[in-house]
Enzyme design. Structure first.
Site: not given
Length: 438
Positions: A222, A290, A196
């Site tokens: 964001h 992954n 953030d």
């Protein structure tokens, strides 16, 4: 690529720019009609072009653009290495899991070890601690900054403490230099959840550059976006290798996708109990995942990274305008920047005083009725969330302020898509609400 295909590609990209102009909204703000969002991606024609260009080149896995972004992002934070992931939550998982790797020898964290963190926050800062069999040690926050403090962290250090994992709340840095000093003094790892706070500074240095590891998120909410995406950064080459392996199935090989024998020893290793010469591309040294990203996401993130300074300035200006406009409004506790910090604000937090003649629910419903979006300060006090009932954790001190956050706090947006006209409308709406109780 032929001359003809190059010309066709350029025509396609120009058409993309034309298309972007044709569908662009007029930008008119209509109070009470146009939503004032808490967050959102701020995208331009060049972002659209970057995505289409990557698609035209069929860069559908991680490749050259991912490497370019990782190098640029590491330079932005002043660290040695960065590894792009599929989300900020995955970045947190990788950062904490890396500390448990056998590659660290006796310095690796083991099940039952304690990790200091903050009670008032977002779950994916804390979840990797539990997912790795570690024990969260929760500390309280300050109601001016919504961050914990070095003295609270110091009080929580015990004989089994091995790490500190803390987020910079709403873009406001915690006193990260002092906490990093505490970590070094006690031989602890520090992980900065910088998801953030990209663009924030503490004592002139970018957040995300103080810890052993730091994380970022590129979700549309964001500071920059890749649609989905995240990143783990570090200075240690050992941790960099562990994180990369964990992200890429746990493999020991460091070849790029589609690359073979970069080390010129592909069939020359002898690891574990495998037979001599076993293909290094199929040798696994970590119990991994992954969690890779793609070049399409990297192309968008790279273009957005070039606008980080612009985005940060807009966030700071919107926050300043809100702070000045709401100053003096009764029954509101307004936020403050941590000393020696220049936040790249994620949001503007508001806490009602205990004597307010109305509830948070009432004020939030009023603001939402005016198309002003609100959000809780994430999960509030995580100890009170059902997900953590019955889990093993420790609490140090009273979580009084975390409970206040749970019951009386919320936040509103400052992201770059919010204009000065929108901010003034938000301030006027707060004052209209206050006038009802005079």
């Amino acid at each position: 690529m032929t001359e003809e295909s190059t010309e066709t590609r350029q025509r396609v990209l120009e058409l993309v720019r034309d298309y972007d102009k044709q569908i662009a909204p007029d930008g008119t703000f209509r109070p009470g009609v146009t939503p004032v969002l808490t967050s959102g991606a701020v995208l331009t024609a060049e972002d659209r072009v970057a995505l289409v260009e990557a698609a035209l080149e069929f860069r559908i896995a991680a490749g050259v653009t991912t490497r370019r972004f990782e190098r640029a992002f590491a330079r932005e934070l002043g660290v040695r290495k960065a590894h792009l992931t599929n989300s900020g939550s995955s970045a947190n998982l990788l950062a904490v899991t890396a500390l448990t790797s056998p590659s660290l020898g006796d310095d690796a964290l083991r099940p039952g070890d304690e990790v200091i963190t903050v009670a008032a926050g977002f779950p994916t800062t804390v979840n990797p601690i539990l997912q790795n069999g570690l024990v969260p040690v929760f500390v309280d926050v300050d109601l001016a900054t919504y961050n914990t403090t070095p003295d609270r962290v110091a009080a929580a250090i015990g004989p089994r403490t091995r790490a500190i994992v803390v987020a910079h709340t709403l873009g406001n840095p915690f006193a990260v230099e002092e906490v990093a000093d505490l970590a070094r003094e006690h031989g602890l790892y520090l992980v900065e959840d910088n998801c953030d706070a990209l663009g924030s500074l503490h004592r002139g240095k970018p957040t995300g550059g103080f810890g052993d590891l730091s994380t970022a998120s590129f979700y549309p909410a964001h500071h920059i976006t890749a649609g989905e995406g995240g990143c783990v950064t570090m200075n240690s080459l050992v941790l960099a290798q562990v994180v990369e392996s964990l992200r890429d199935w746990g493999r020991d090989c460091w070849c790029e996708p589609g690359e073979d024998d970069a080390c010129h020893r592909r069939f020359g290793f002898r690891l574990g109990d495998l037979p001599p010469g076993y293909d290094h591309k199929y040798t696994f040294s970590q119990v991994g995942y992954n969690l890779k990203s793609t070049d399409l996401q990297a192309a968008l993130a790279l273009n957005q990274l070039g606008r980080l300074g612009e985005f940060t300035a807009a966030r700071r200006e919107n926050w300043r305008r809100l702070r000045e406009g709401l100053d003096g409004v009764p029954w509101l506790l307004l936020p403050s920047a941590t000393p020696d910090s220049e936040p790249s604000w994620f949001g503007f937090a508001v806490t009602l005083t205990a004597d307010a003649p109305f509830s948070r629910h009432d004020l939030v419903r009023f603001l939402e009725s005016r198309r002003i979006a609100t959000r809780m300060l994430f999960a509030g006090n995580l100890v009170r969330q059902p997900a953590y009932s019955g889990r093993s954790f420790r609490v140090v001190g009273e979580l009084t302020n975390s409970d206040v956050v749970t019951e009386r706090s919320f936040w509103i947006g400052v992201y770059p898509g919010i204009t000065a006209e929108m901010v003034d409308y938000v301030v006027a709406s707060f004052r209209d609400w206050w006038a009802r109780f005079r």
